[in-house]
Scaffold this motif. Sequence first.
Motif, PDB file in Angstrom:
ATOM      1  N   THR A  11      20.619  42.325  42.546  1.00 49.88           N
ATOM      2  CA  THR A  11      19.740  43.036  41.495  1.00 49.88           C
ATOM      3  C   THR A  11      18.562  43.451  42.071  1.00 49.88           C
ATOM      4  OG1 THR A  11      20.788  41.901  39.831  1.00 49.88           O
ATOM      5  CG2 THR A  11      18.875  43.210  39.077  1.00 49.88           C
ATOM      6  N   MET A  12      18.348  44.802  41.813  1.00 49.05           N
ATOM      7  CA  MET A  12      16.948  45.644  42.203  1.00 49.05           C
ATOM      8  C   MET A  12      16.256  45.418  40.977  1.00 49.05           C
ATOM      9  SD  MET A  12      17.875  48.756  44.756  1.00 49.05           S
ATOM     10  CE  MET A  12      19.284  49.220  43.306  1.00 49.05           C
ATOM     11  N   ASP A  13      15.001  44.953  40.926  1.00 52.88           N
ATOM     12  CA  ASP A  13      14.104  45.027  39.717  1.00 52.88           C
ATOM     13  C   ASP A  13      12.631  45.077  40.294  1.00 52.88           C
ATOM     14  OD1 ASP A  13      13.172  44.556  36.970  1.00 52.88           O
ATOM     15  OD2 ASP A  13      13.623  42.300  37.198  1.00 52.88           O
ATOM     16  N   ALA A  14      12.158  46.335  40.374  1.00 55.73           N
ATOM     17  CA  ALA A  14      10.837  46.551  40.724  1.00 55.73           C
ATOM     18  C   ALA A  14      10.426  47.623  39.549  1.00 55.73           C
ATOM     19  CB  ALA A  14      10.884  47.141  42.080  1.00 55.73           C
ATOM     20  N   PRO A  15       9.909  47.221  38.461  1.00 53.85           N
ATOM     21  CA  PRO A  15       9.182  48.059  37.509  1.00 53.85           C
ATOM     22  C   PRO A  15       8.011  48.955  38.278  1.00 53.85           C
ATOM     23  CG  PRO A  15       9.466  45.910  36.790  1.00 53.85           C
ATOM     24  CD  PRO A  15       9.479  45.772  38.317  1.00 53.85           C
ATOM     25  N   PRO A  16       7.941  50.083  37.630  1.00 55.98           N
ATOM     26  CA  PRO A  16       8.470  50.965  36.370  1.00 55.98           C
ATOM     27  C   PRO A  16       9.878  51.468  36.652  1.00 55.98           C
ATOM     28  CG  PRO A  16       6.859  52.083  37.063  1.00 55.98           C
ATOM     29  CD  PRO A  16       6.919  51.088  37.983  1.00 55.98           C
ATOM     30  N   VAL A  17      10.258  51.833  38.096  1.00 54.68           N
ATOM     31  CA  VAL A  17      11.084  52.822  38.184  1.00 54.68           C
ATOM     32  C   VAL A  17      11.907  52.575  39.293  1.00 54.68           C
ATOM     33  CG1 VAL A  17      10.118  54.726  37.291  1.00 54.68           C
ATOM     34  CG2 VAL A  17       9.763  54.593  39.510  1.00 54.68           C
ATOM     35  N   ASN A  18      11.885  51.185  39.807  1.00 56.29           N
ATOM     36  CA  ASN A  18      12.710  50.645  40.932  1.00 56.29           C
ATOM     37  C   ASN A  18      12.539  51.572  42.360  1.00 56.29           C
ATOM     38  OD1 ASN A  18      13.867  48.080  40.184  1.00 56.29           O
ATOM     39  ND2 ASN A  18      15.548  49.347  38.833  1.00 56.29           N
ATOM     40  N   ALA A  55      14.513  54.932  42.563  1.00 55.59           N
ATOM     41  CA  ALA A  55      13.851  56.002  42.723  1.00 55.59           C
ATOM     42  C   ALA A  55      13.065  56.307  44.192  1.00 55.59           C
ATOM     43  CB  ALA A  55      12.679  56.127  41.776  1.00 55.59           C
ATOM     44  N   GLY A  56      13.852  55.489  44.996  1.00 54.02           N
ATOM     45  CA  GLY A  56      13.429  55.747  46.420  1.00 54.02           C
ATOM     46  C   GLY A  56      12.277  54.937  46.805  1.00 54.02           C
ATOM     47  N   VAL A  57      11.322  55.459  47.793  1.00 52.04           N
ATOM     48  CA  VAL A  57      10.226  54.710  48.119  1.00 52.04           C
ATOM     49  C   VAL A  57       9.168  54.727  47.215  1.00 52.04           C
ATOM     50  CG1 VAL A  57       8.356  55.110  50.152  1.00 52.04           C
ATOM     51  CG2 VAL A  57      11.142  55.269  50.522  1.00 52.04           C
ATOM     52  N   ALA A  94      28.539  49.797  43.962  1.00 54.28           N
ATOM     53  CA  ALA A  94      27.282  50.019  43.138  1.00 54.28           C
ATOM     54  C   ALA A  94      27.427  50.263  41.864  1.00 54.28           C
ATOM     55  CB  ALA A  94      26.808  51.250  44.030  1.00 54.28           C
ATOM     56  N   ALA A  95      26.578  49.623  41.058  1.00 49.32           N
ATOM     57  CA  ALA A  95      26.720  50.026  39.390  1.00 49.32           C
ATOM     58  C   ALA A  95      25.300  50.686  39.138  1.00 49.32           C
ATOM     59  CB  ALA A  95      26.581  48.670  38.829  1.00 49.32           C
ATOM     60  N   VAL A  96      25.470  52.192  38.880  1.00 47.29           N
ATOM     61  CA  VAL A  96      24.493  52.783  38.748  1.00 47.29           C
ATOM     62  C   VAL A  96      24.059  53.371  37.368  1.00 47.29           C
ATOM     63  CG1 VAL A  96      23.612  55.205  39.440  1.00 47.29           C
ATOM     64  CG2 VAL A  96      25.003  53.975  41.165  1.00 47.29           C
ATOM     65  N   ASN A  97      23.110  53.122  37.039  1.00 46.18           N
ATOM     66  CA  ASN A  97      22.240  53.400  35.623  1.00 46.18           C
ATOM     67  C   ASN A  97      21.284  54.311  35.747  1.00 46.18           C
ATOM     68  OD1 ASN A  97      20.845  50.899  36.614  1.00 46.18           O
ATOM     69  ND2 ASN A  97      19.551  51.368  34.916  1.00 46.18           N
ATOM     70  N   GLY A  98      21.016  55.270  35.129  1.00 52.24           N
ATOM     71  CA  GLY A  98      19.883  56.400  34.952  1.00 52.24           C
ATOM     72  C   GLY A  98      19.883  56.936  36.224  1.00 52.24           C
ATOM     73  N   PHE A  99      18.543  57.002  36.610  1.00 52.43           N
ATOM     74  CA  PHE A  99      18.255  57.740  37.869  1.00 52.43           C
ATOM     75  C   PHE A  99      18.724  57.194  39.105  1.00 52.43           C
ATOM     76  CE2 PHE A  99      14.526  56.141  36.264  1.00 52.43           C
ATOM     77  CZ  PHE A  99      13.987  55.180  37.070  1.00 52.43           C
ATOM     78  N   CYS A 100      19.454  58.008  40.190  1.00 58.54           N
ATOM     79  CA  CYS A 100      19.584  57.467  41.426  1.00 58.54           C
ATOM     80  C   CYS A 100      19.048  58.563  42.437  1.00 58.54           C
ATOM     81  CB  CYS A 100      21.073  57.310  41.593  1.00 58.54           C
ATOM     82  SG  CYS A 100      21.472  56.562  43.305  1.00 58.54           S
ATOM     83  N   LEU A 101      17.911  58.500  43.000  1.00 55.22           N
ATOM     84  CA  LEU A 101      17.028  59.433  43.674  1.00 55.22           C
ATOM     85  C   LEU A 101      16.776  58.841  45.105  1.00 55.22           C
ATOM     86  CD1 LEU A 101      14.756  60.496  40.416  1.00 55.22           C
ATOM     87  CD2 LEU A 101      16.995  61.415  41.304  1.00 55.22           C
ATOM     88  N   GLY A 103      16.056  57.097  48.122  1.00 58.99           N
ATOM     89  CA  GLY A 103      16.819  56.023  48.803  1.00 58.99           C
ATOM     90  C   GLY A 103      18.124  55.439  47.919  1.00 58.99           C
ATOM     91  N   GLY A 104      17.892  55.914  46.751  1.00 62.35           N
ATOM     92  CA  GLY A 104      19.046  55.335  46.058  1.00 62.35           C
ATOM     93  C   GLY A 104      20.503  56.052  46.272  1.00 62.35           C
ATOM     94  N   ILE A 105      20.366  57.097  46.769  1.00 62.38           N
ATOM     95  CA  ILE A 105      21.201  58.164  47.402  1.00 62.38           C
ATOM     96  C   ILE A 105      21.965  57.296  48.658  1.00 62.38           C
ATOM     97  CG2 ILE A 105      22.161  60.017  48.239  1.00 62.38           C
ATOM     98  CD1 ILE A 105      22.148  60.392  45.128  1.00 62.38           C
ATOM     99  N   GLY A 106      20.783  56.928  49.523  1.00 64.93           N
ATOM    100  CA  GLY A 106      21.317  56.325  50.630  1.00 64.93           C
ATOM    101  C   GLY A 106      22.154  54.901  50.131  1.00 64.93           C
TER     102      GLY A 106
END
Length: 253
Positions: A11-18, A55-57, A94-101, A103-106
């Motif tokens: 699980t990725m958990d890095a508020p506010p937008v990962n 949301a990437g980097v 991959a379980a994708v919720n909301g935005f995948c931008l 680095g998320g695409i990678g």
Amino acid sequence: MLREDGVRVVTMDAPPVNALTVQGWFDLADALREAGEDPGTRAVVLRAEGRGFNAGVDIKEMQHTTGFDALLGANRGCHAAFKAVYECAVPVVAAVNGFCLGGGIGLVGNADCVVASQDAYFGAPEVKQGALGVATHLARLVPQHLMRTLYFTARTVPASQLLQFGSVLEVVPREQLDDAALAVAGEIAAHDTRVIRAAKEAINGIDPVDVNLSYRFEQGFTYELNLVGVSDRLRDDFAGTSKADSQPGKGTA
């Protein structure tokens, strides 16, 4: 977390937008490698807490770092994480919720299966920040001309459209996303893990594109844009950093 059925959940958990820090990308790579190396792991679900998948980097971290350490760290960290998904010894769902931008695409482009929530959307807005990368992985999700359009315009595409292309297996209500991803991973885990691990290696071996080298090629242009100062100015605008606070040589992936 390793479940009784052999499915490991990362699980990725890095508020506010990962948006992951440099260390965050390396930590994710380590978690995925560890999952694949554990003989008890039969499949992996990669998911996220919060508003969106990734949301990437972390650009704000980049803009508060002098020299080239942040640029090198972000590029190497992303490469390590993407490679860890692709080369994980067992399939990654991959379980994708909301935005995948960005680095998320990678991450998603290197996964073996993608399940998304109805609010999920995908995009590579790198041109806005003067960085290049993940076209390699976006091309695994959408047809070539759409990939180019999305990349040049920084548009996003909903999960429902990717469902039509077959790159997303299933689109479900958000509250059902984890269960849907775990169900697919459970189907995989029910098979003999020796066969599944061999199948993962075999399928990677016949892949028509070397995703690791292709991504590194793209990153070379990011370095060029950083050296001429274009990327730094665009990131300052994005992060709301005044040029008076800007330092030469700052960079991001």
